[in-house]
Scaffold this motif. Structure first.
Motif, PDB file in Angstrom:
ATOM      1  N   PRO A  28      39.443  14.741  61.466  1.00  0.00           N
ATOM      2  CA  PRO A  28      39.494  13.418  60.843  1.00  0.00           C
ATOM      3  C   PRO A  28      40.656  13.319  59.848  1.00  0.00           C
ATOM      4  CG  PRO A  28      37.685  14.696  59.948  1.00  0.00           C
ATOM      5  CD  PRO A  28      38.250  15.491  61.073  1.00  0.00           C
ATOM      6  N   ASP A  29      41.131  12.098  59.609  1.00  0.00           N
ATOM      7  CA  ASP A  29      42.222  11.873  58.658  1.00  0.00           C
ATOM      8  C   ASP A  29      41.768  12.074  57.218  1.00  0.00           C
ATOM      9  OD1 ASP A  29      43.873  11.250  60.766  1.00  0.00           O
ATOM     10  OD2 ASP A  29      43.473   9.105  60.631  1.00  0.00           O
ATOM     11  N   LYS A  30      40.532  11.687  56.919  1.00  0.00           N
ATOM     12  CA  LYS A  30      39.990  11.788  55.569  1.00  0.00           C
ATOM     13  C   LYS A  30      39.101  13.026  55.473  1.00  0.00           C
ATOM     14  CE  LYS A  30      39.903   6.783  55.061  1.00  0.00           C
ATOM     15  NZ  LYS A  30      39.058   5.618  54.892  1.00  0.00           N
ATOM     16  N   PRO A  31      38.992  13.608  54.279  1.00  0.00           N
ATOM     17  CA  PRO A  31      38.107  14.772  54.137  1.00  0.00           C
ATOM     18  C   PRO A  31      36.643  14.379  54.320  1.00  0.00           C
ATOM     19  CG  PRO A  31      38.978  14.122  52.000  1.00  0.00           C
ATOM     20  CD  PRO A  31      39.671  13.285  53.034  1.00  0.00           C
ATOM     21  N   ILE A  32      35.867  15.310  54.781  1.00  0.00           N
ATOM     22  CA  ILE A  32      34.438  15.081  54.952  1.00  0.00           C
ATOM     23  C   ILE A  32      33.772  15.231  53.589  1.00  0.00           C
ATOM     24  CG2 ILE A  32      32.333  15.943  56.040  1.00  0.00           C
ATOM     25  CD1 ILE A  32      34.136  16.948  58.332  1.00  0.00           C
ATOM     26  N   VAL A  33      32.992  14.245  53.184  1.00  0.00           N
ATOM     27  CA  VAL A  33      32.331  14.250  51.884  1.00  0.00           C
ATOM     28  C   VAL A  33      30.840  14.451  52.103  1.00  0.00           C
ATOM     29  CG1 VAL A  33      31.840  12.908  49.798  1.00  0.00           C
ATOM     30  CG2 VAL A  33      34.061  12.709  50.908  1.00  0.00           C
TER      31      VAL A  33
END
Length: 63
Positions: A28-33
């Motif tokens: 994914p482009d964004k980090p996993i939160v």
């Protein structure tokens, strides 16, 4: 009696992959939160010797 490996899931899976085309897997482009709501409680139990208890009662300003 022997099991026939050409029946069941495998023929359907092969047909699905043959018609699906190319499969891409990417990060994914964004980090996993991951939000964790953790409640930590601590209970401290103490007991005083009778002599120490009376000493503290006689001198309340000691602490």
């Amino acid at each position: 009696m022997t099991a026939n490996r050409t029946t069941g899931l495998w023929p359907g899976l092969g047909a699905m992959l043959a018609t699906a085309g190319c499969i891409n897997v990417s990060a994914p482009d964004k980090p996993i939160v991951i939000n964790l709501n953790i409640n930590i409680t601590q209970e401290v139990v103490y007991r005083l010797d009778g002599e120490a208890k009376s000493l503290i009662q006689q001198n309340p300003g000691i602490f």
